[in-house]
Each structure stands twice: as structure tokens, then as C-alpha cells.
Design a protein around this motif. Structure first.
Motif, PDB file in Angstrom:
ATOM      1  N   VAL A   1      48.365 -13.248 -46.127  1.00 22.68           N
ATOM      2  CA  VAL A   1      48.382 -12.624 -44.814  1.00 22.68           C
ATOM      3  C   VAL A   1      49.251 -11.369 -44.938  1.00 22.68           C
ATOM      4  N   ASP A   2      48.681 -10.236 -44.511  1.00 22.08           N
ATOM      5  CA  ASP A   2      49.419  -8.963 -44.577  1.00 22.08           C
ATOM      6  C   ASP A   2      50.380  -8.901 -43.402  1.00 22.08           C
ATOM      7  N   PRO A   3      51.703  -8.913 -43.671  1.00 24.60           N
ATOM      8  CA  PRO A   3      52.658  -8.913 -42.562  1.00 24.60           C
ATOM      9  C   PRO A   3      52.724  -7.570 -41.850  1.00 24.60           C
ATOM     10  N   VAL A   4      52.276  -6.506 -42.484  1.00 22.80           N
ATOM     11  CA  VAL A   4      52.382  -5.170 -41.889  1.00 22.80           C
ATOM     12  C   VAL A   4      51.164  -4.863 -41.025  1.00 22.80           C
ATOM     13  N   ALA A   5      50.110  -5.595 -41.183  1.00 25.64           N
ATOM     14  CA  ALA A   5      48.866  -5.298 -40.496  1.00 25.64           C
ATOM     15  C   ALA A   5      48.998  -5.376 -38.987  1.00 25.64           C
ATOM     16  N   GLY A   6      49.857  -6.168 -38.488  1.00 21.70           N
ATOM     17  CA  GLY A   6      49.957  -6.315 -37.049  1.00 21.70           C
ATOM     18  C   GLY A   6      50.950  -5.364 -36.398  1.00 21.70           C
ATOM     19  N   LEU A   7      51.614  -4.510 -37.179  1.00 21.10           N
ATOM     20  CA  LEU A   7      52.618  -3.609 -36.597  1.00 21.10           C
ATOM     21  C   LEU A   7      51.955  -2.395 -35.955  1.00 21.10           C
ATOM     22  N   ILE A   8      52.604  -1.876 -34.952  1.00 24.34           N
ATOM     23  CA  ILE A   8      52.122  -0.683 -34.267  1.00 24.34           C
ATOM     24  C   ILE A   8      53.061   0.461 -34.650  1.00 24.34           C
ATOM     25  N   ASP A   9      52.494   1.679 -34.771  1.00 21.26           N
ATOM     26  CA  ASP A   9      53.343   2.841 -35.071  1.00 21.26           C
ATOM     27  C   ASP A   9      54.324   3.063 -33.942  1.00 21.26           C
ATOM     28  N   ILE A  10      55.550   3.394 -34.346  1.00 25.14           N
ATOM     29  CA  ILE A  10      56.583   3.693 -33.361  1.00 25.14           C
ATOM     30  C   ILE A  10      56.354   5.125 -32.890  1.00 25.14           C
ATOM     31  N   PRO A  11      56.347   5.348 -31.593  1.00 22.42           N
ATOM     32  CA  PRO A  11      56.153   6.730 -31.132  1.00 22.42           C
ATOM     33  C   PRO A  11      57.386   7.571 -31.474  1.00 22.42           C
ATOM     34  N   LEU A  12      57.129   8.761 -32.043  1.00 22.90           N
ATOM     35  CA  LEU A  12      58.223   9.661 -32.410  1.00 22.90           C
ATOM     36  C   LEU A  12      58.690  10.446 -31.200  1.00 22.90           C
ATOM     37  N   PRO A  13      59.988  10.753 -31.164  1.00 25.10           N
ATOM     38  CA  PRO A  13      60.477  11.559 -30.038  1.00 25.10           C
ATOM     39  C   PRO A  13      59.944  12.991 -30.168  1.00 25.10           C
ATOM     40  N   PRO A  14      59.933  13.715 -29.078  1.00 20.99           N
ATOM     41  CA  PRO A  14      59.460  15.105 -29.158  1.00 20.99           C
ATOM     42  C   PRO A  14      60.387  15.918 -30.059  1.00 20.99           C
ATOM     43  N   SER A  15      59.832  16.938 -30.715  1.00 17.40           N
ATOM     44  CA  SER A  15      60.642  17.749 -31.619  1.00 17.40           C
ATOM     45  C   SER A  15      61.677  18.549 -30.831  1.00 17.40           C
ATOM     46  N   VAL A  16      62.791  18.811 -31.491  1.00 16.90           N
ATOM     47  CA  VAL A  16      63.893  19.519 -30.855  1.00 16.90           C
ATOM     48  C   VAL A  16      63.601  21.020 -30.913  1.00 16.90           C
ATOM     49  N   SER A  17      63.781  21.685 -29.798  1.00 16.40           N
ATOM     50  CA  SER A  17      63.537  23.122 -29.727  1.00 16.40           C
ATOM     51  C   SER A  17      64.694  23.877 -30.373  1.00 16.40           C
ATOM     52  N   LEU A  18      64.362  24.935 -31.094  1.00 21.16           N
ATOM     53  CA  LEU A  18      65.404  25.773 -31.691  1.00 21.16           C
ATOM     54  C   LEU A  18      65.933  26.802 -30.704  1.00 21.16           C
TER      55      LEU A  18
END
Length: 163
Positions: free
Chosen positions: A9-26
């Protein structure tokens, strides 16, 4: 007995991608910091422009100092003609730095007084610089000490005269 393989059983198969925070403006967050950045950039540009102008304006000084060093190397310990060469170098440097109409007519005591005024002292009219008034005309007899003092005075004048 059948060949059964264990089911992996693939333990990673059930994981969902973590949403990344918006990029920081320069870009800075406040208008005040933006204005400060613009003012600092303008100040750096003005300082660089002034430094470049000063560097270009002092080109004749660097050329005169290089010519003085060349004179001292080629003539070495031979004082014959050294005073005349130094007088010519000072005259050429003055013509590069000051208006020709001011420098060209000067001779003798007037020339030495001008050199004193542009340097801020009296070493030309009262000291070793007196050799410059007569050296180009061949009427100069100077010992090694006077020539050394004249060489030092010419070097100081080239570096420090006021335009």
C-alpha cells in the motif's frame, strides 16, 4: 500454494498537496519606504555623476604627475636642465587648469605670485620656486638640494593647487 505477493500500500498516495502561500512582493509595503528608496537611488546617481566629473576634471593632474615621475626617472641624478623641465611642466599644467588668457602673459614675479595664489603660500616667490622664473632662460645655477626642494614643491603644487 499459489505465489502470492504481499500487497504494498502506497502511504503517499492518499496525501493532498499543501497549498503554498502567495509569493512575497519585492515592492516595499508603504509609500514612505518607496519614496526613501527613490531618494537614495537618486542620491547615489548624483554622487556617481559628481565623482565621474571630478575624476575627469583632474585628468590633467594625473598626466602632470606621470610626466613629473618620467622626468625624475630619465634625468635621475643629473640636475642639468631639470629646473627648466620643471618650469615647463608647471607652465603646461597651469595652461591645462586655468584659462589661457590668464596664464599666457605671466612671467617673472607675476608668474610666481600667481603660483603662490593658486597654491596658498609663498614658496614660489620666497622659496625654492624662484628657480621657475629664470630656469627656462638658462640663467639658473642650482645645487641638488634646491632641485630636490623644487621637485617636491612642484609635486605639491600639481596635487593641491586651487582652480
Amino acid at each position: 500454494m499459489a505465489d502470492t505477493q504481499p500487497v504494498i500500500v502506497d502511504p503517499v498516495a492518499g496525501l493532498i498537496d499543501i497549498p503554498l502561500p502567495p509569493s512575497v512582493s519585492l515592492l516595499p509595503a508603504t509609500w514612505a519606504s518607496r519614496i526613501v528608496i527613490v531618494l537614495v537611488a537618486a542620491g547615489v546617481a548624483v554622487a556617481a555623476w559628481r565623482l565621474l566629473r571630478r575624476f575627469r576634471a583632474n585628468r590633467y593632474r594625473r598626466a602632470a604627475l606621470a610626466e613629473l615621475d618620467r622626468l625624475l626617472q630619465t634625468q635621475g641624478g643629473v640636475p642639468e636642465g631639470m629646473a627648466a623641465s620643471l618650469a615647463l611642466l608647471v607652465r603646461q599644467t597651469a595652461l591645462d587648469a586655468f584659462p589661457r588668457e590668464t596664464i599666457a602673459p605671466l612671467a617673472g614675479a607675476g608668474w610666481l605670485a600667481f603660483l603662490d595664489r593658486s597654491y596658498g603660500g609663498d614658496e614660489f616667490s620666497q622659496g625654492a620656486g624662484r628657480l621657475l622664473a629664470t630656469a627656462p632662460y638658462g640663467r639658473t645655477t642650482a645645487d641638488a638640494g634646491d632641485l630636490t626642494a623644487l621637485q617636491d614643491l612642484v609635486r605639491r603644487w600639481i596635487r593641491g593647487h586651487h582652480v
